[in-house]
Design a protein around this motif. Structure first.
Motif, PDB file in Angstrom:
ATOM      1  N   ILE A 220       0.818  -1.217   0.000  1.00 42.64           N
ATOM      2  CA  ILE A 220       0.000   0.000   0.000  1.00 42.64           C
ATOM      3  C   ILE A 220       0.855   1.272   0.000  1.00 42.64           C
ATOM      4  CG2 ILE A 220      -1.943  -1.135   1.135  1.00 42.64           C
ATOM      5  CD1 ILE A 220      -1.129   0.332   3.714  1.00 42.64           C
ATOM      6  N   GLY A 221       2.149   1.139  -0.088  1.00 46.20           N
ATOM      7  CA  GLY A 221       3.026   2.310  -0.146  1.00 46.20           C
ATOM      8  C   GLY A 221       4.452   1.871   0.129  1.00 46.20           C
ATOM      9  N   LEU A 222       5.400   2.776   0.058  1.00 49.14           N
ATOM     10  CA  LEU A 222       5.121   4.199   0.060  1.00 49.14           C
ATOM     11  C   LEU A 222       6.036   4.819  -0.995  1.00 49.14           C
ATOM     12  CD1 LEU A 222       3.594   6.526   1.532  1.00 49.14           C
ATOM     13  CD2 LEU A 222       5.465   6.615   3.116  1.00 49.14           C
ATOM     14  N   ALA A 223       5.459   5.288  -2.084  1.00 48.11           N
ATOM     15  CA  ALA A 223       6.244   5.803  -3.192  1.00 48.11           C
ATOM     16  C   ALA A 223       6.967   7.087  -2.819  1.00 48.11           C
ATOM     17  CB  ALA A 223       5.327   6.066  -4.380  1.00 48.11           C
ATOM     18  N   ASP A 224       8.224   7.193  -3.236  1.00 48.53           N
ATOM     19  CA  ASP A 224       9.014   8.423  -3.088  1.00 48.53           C
ATOM     20  C   ASP A 224       9.176   8.867  -1.638  1.00 48.53           C
ATOM     21  OD1 ASP A 224       9.157   8.576  -5.913  1.00 48.53           O
ATOM     22  OD2 ASP A 224       7.206   9.574  -5.977  1.00 48.53           O
ATOM     23  N   ALA A 225       9.228   7.914  -0.718  1.00 49.37           N
ATOM     24  CA  ALA A 225       9.419   8.290   0.690  1.00 49.37           C
ATOM     25  C   ALA A 225      10.838   8.787   0.942  1.00 49.37           C
ATOM     26  CB  ALA A 225       9.126   7.103   1.593  1.00 49.37           C
ATOM     27  N   ASN A 226      11.823   8.131   0.310  1.00 48.92           N
ATOM     28  CA  ASN A 226      13.228   8.535   0.393  1.00 48.92           C
ATOM     29  C   ASN A 226      13.821   8.416   1.785  1.00 48.92           C
ATOM     30  OD1 ASN A 226      13.343   9.232  -2.390  1.00 48.92           O
ATOM     31  ND2 ASN A 226      12.394  11.213  -1.932  1.00 48.92           N
ATOM     32  N   VAL A 227      13.174   7.674   2.686  1.00 52.71           N
ATOM     33  CA  VAL A 227      13.737   7.403   4.008  1.00 52.71           C
ATOM     34  C   VAL A 227      13.440   5.956   4.361  1.00 52.71           C
ATOM     35  CG1 VAL A 227      13.500   9.790   4.825  1.00 52.71           C
ATOM     36  CG2 VAL A 227      11.640   8.149   5.234  1.00 52.71           C
ATOM     37  N   ASN A 228      14.225   5.410   5.290  1.00 52.89           N
ATOM     38  CA  ASN A 228      13.961   4.065   5.780  1.00 52.89           C
ATOM     39  C   ASN A 228      12.783   4.076   6.740  1.00 52.89           C
ATOM     40  OD1 ASN A 228      16.120   2.867   4.394  1.00 52.89           O
ATOM     41  ND2 ASN A 228      17.567   3.450   5.999  1.00 52.89           N
ATOM     42  N   PHE A 229      12.080   2.927   6.829  1.00 52.51           N
ATOM     43  CA  PHE A 229      10.961   2.776   7.751  1.00 52.51           C
ATOM     44  C   PHE A 229      11.386   1.896   8.921  1.00 52.51           C
ATOM     45  CE2 PHE A 229       8.051   3.047   3.786  1.00 52.51           C
ATOM     46  CZ  PHE A 229       8.202   4.424   3.767  1.00 52.51           C
ATOM     47  N   TYR A 230      11.032   2.340  10.141  1.00 57.26           N
ATOM     48  CA  TYR A 230      11.439   1.606  11.335  1.00 57.26           C
ATOM     49  C   TYR A 230      10.274   1.138  12.203  1.00 57.26           C
ATOM     50  CZ  TYR A 230      15.946   3.695  10.160  1.00 57.26           C
ATOM     51  OH  TYR A 230      17.093   4.079   9.503  1.00 57.26           O
ATOM     52  N   GLY A 231       9.181   1.887  12.250  1.00 58.04           N
ATOM     53  CA  GLY A 231       8.074   1.543  13.134  1.00 58.04           C
ATOM     54  C   GLY A 231       6.742   1.624  12.416  1.00 58.04           C
ATOM     55  N   VAL A 232       5.763   0.822  12.885  1.00 55.97           N
ATOM     56  CA  VAL A 232       4.423   0.872  12.302  1.00 55.97           C
ATOM     57  C   VAL A 232       3.389   0.712  13.410  1.00 55.97           C
ATOM     58  CG1 VAL A 232       4.383  -1.618  11.796  1.00 55.97           C
ATOM     59  CG2 VAL A 232       2.878  -0.067  10.533  1.00 55.97           C
ATOM     60  N   ASP A 233       2.316   1.481  13.323  1.00 59.26           N
ATOM     61  CA  ASP A 233       1.179   1.376  14.231  1.00 59.26           C
ATOM     62  C   ASP A 233      -0.062   1.148  13.384  1.00 59.26           C
ATOM     63  OD1 ASP A 233       0.048   2.161  17.174  1.00 59.26           O
ATOM     64  OD2 ASP A 233      -1.281   2.902  15.603  1.00 59.26           O
ATOM     65  N   SER A 234      -0.657  -0.045  13.524  1.00 59.48           N
ATOM     66  CA  SER A 234      -1.800  -0.453  12.713  1.00 59.48           C
ATOM     67  C   SER A 234      -3.067  -0.416  13.560  1.00 59.48           C
ATOM     68  CB  SER A 234      -1.570  -1.870  12.164  1.00 59.48           C
ATOM     69  OG  SER A 234      -2.713  -2.364  11.515  1.00 59.48           O
ATOM     70  N   ASP A 235      -3.921   0.566  13.295  1.00 61.67           N
ATOM     71  CA  ASP A 235      -5.182   0.691  14.028  1.00 61.67           C
ATOM     72  C   ASP A 235      -6.389   0.355  13.169  1.00 61.67           C
ATOM     73  OD1 ASP A 235      -4.109   1.482  16.513  1.00 61.67           O
ATOM     74  OD2 ASP A 235      -3.786   3.512  15.759  1.00 61.67           O
ATOM     75  N   GLY A 236      -6.192   0.074  11.895  1.00 63.76           N
ATOM     76  CA  GLY A 236      -7.276  -0.274  10.996  1.00 63.76           C
ATOM     77  C   GLY A 236      -6.780  -0.231   9.571  1.00 63.76           C
TER      78      GLY A 236
END
Length: 329
Positions: A220-236
């Motif tokens: 579902i993403g994330l195009a052109d973020a240009n940074v690394n992802f470290y955390g996620v919070d899934s509420d729905g």
């Protein structure tokens, strides 16, 4: 492990989790006046004494209070008299670092994962520990874990450093583990679920993925973020927050991603309630509070790197050198 043919919606409706309760609390807090919200935000963060100098990588609330996990297989518990050591050495006793933790929906079992395939299930009511390490003989590093369901009947999802997500729909019992490679094979850094088999992951290839059955994943993403992802919070399915490098936090509302730039610090974890109140933490003691849709920097009594955060009766962030900072709510 059986393959689900799809989630029964009546079961989904009746699935009341700790996250649901936290979201309801957050929604109630969101109804406070602006002055009240500002007052909560201005409550000072203080350093708590802990019995370890090992880095703490994750923290979670259980029925027996907050617990934190970290280096050398350390498990700490927050008691009425302060933080106490519960475990050294991890589930195998080999001293493998523990990187992620999550709690069953009834608050009775704390699951944690870490280096060299470490997986443990700790009963906070009895103090007993079960070792589920090296599922399918896998001894790669595990970065994070999410569990849904009650003690003894949990679905367990483990984020692998090799790009695989390991899962068991039978409480991690032997021979019930399976795995999937959701994306490119890049390391999966974080996992979080908002339902029994519905949740999100982020990986090292700047990708966010969603599942509705616990087995198949959709980007579902994330195009052109240009940074690394470290955390996620899934509420729905339409309420996801992702924290990443360069001080970035991204929010998915089901239609589009909205970025927020907090500064320069890499943000390692994010926790947001359905009411819109949240926290994110990162390098150099960086800590930001989300109120009324805006991230605002908090003053913290440390310059050490923060690794994880949880919200509750006392907000807690943990990090390098056994650091714990707290804020009464």
């Amino acid at each position: 492990m059986t393959s689900p043919s799809g989630r029964d919606m009546s079961s989904e409706t009746s699935h009341i989790t700790r996250r649901t309760i936290l979201q309801a609390t957050g929604a109630a807090l969101a109804g406070l006046s602006a002055a009240g919200a500002a007052s909560a935000r201005d409550t000072p963060w203080t350093v708590a004494e802990t019995p370890t100098d090992r880095t703490l990588y994750d923290v979670a609330y259980t029925d027996a209070g907050a617990h934190a996990v970290g280096g050398a297989g350390t498990l700490l518990s927050r008691t009425a008299t302060g933080w106490q050591r519960v475990l050294d050495g991890g589930p195998t006793g080999n001293g493998n670092a523990l990187y992620g933790a999550d709690v069953t929906d009834d608050g009775k079992r704390l699951w944690f994962v870490g280096a060299s395939g470490a997986i443990g299930e700790y009963d906070v009511t009895t103090g007993s520990l079960r070792d589920h390490s090296a599922p399918m003989d896998v001894t790669n590093n595990f970065n994070d874990v999410a569990v849904t369901g009650d003690a003894g009947a949990a679905n367990v999802y483990v984020a692998g450093d090799s790009g695989k997500l390991y899962y068991s729909f039978e409480n991690g019992e032997s021979e019930t583990w399976e795995y999937v490679t959701p994306a490119s094979g890049s390391n999966i850094n974080a996992v979080d679920f908002h339902g029994d088999r519905r949740g999100h992951i982020v990986d090292g290839n700047k990708t966010v993925l969603h599942t509705r059955d616990g087995e198949t994943w959709t980007k579902i993403g994330l195009a052109d973020a240009n940074v690394n992802f470290y955390g996620v919070d899934s509420d729905g399915p339409d309420d996801v927050h992702v924290s990443g490098g360069g001080g970035m936090v991204f929010h998915w509302d089901g239609a589009e991603w909205t970025p927020s730039d907090t500064g320069d610090a890499d943000l390692r974890d994010v926790e947001v309630s359905a009411g819109g109140a949240g926290l994110t933490v990162g390098g150099g003691g960086a800590l930001y509070d989300l109120t009324d849709g805006t991230w605002r920097q908090q003053s913290t009594p440390t310059g050490a790197n923060l690794k994880a955060v949880t919200r509750g009766p006392t907000d807690i962030a943990v990090g390098a050198g056994g650091l714990v900072v707290e804020r009464r709510t």
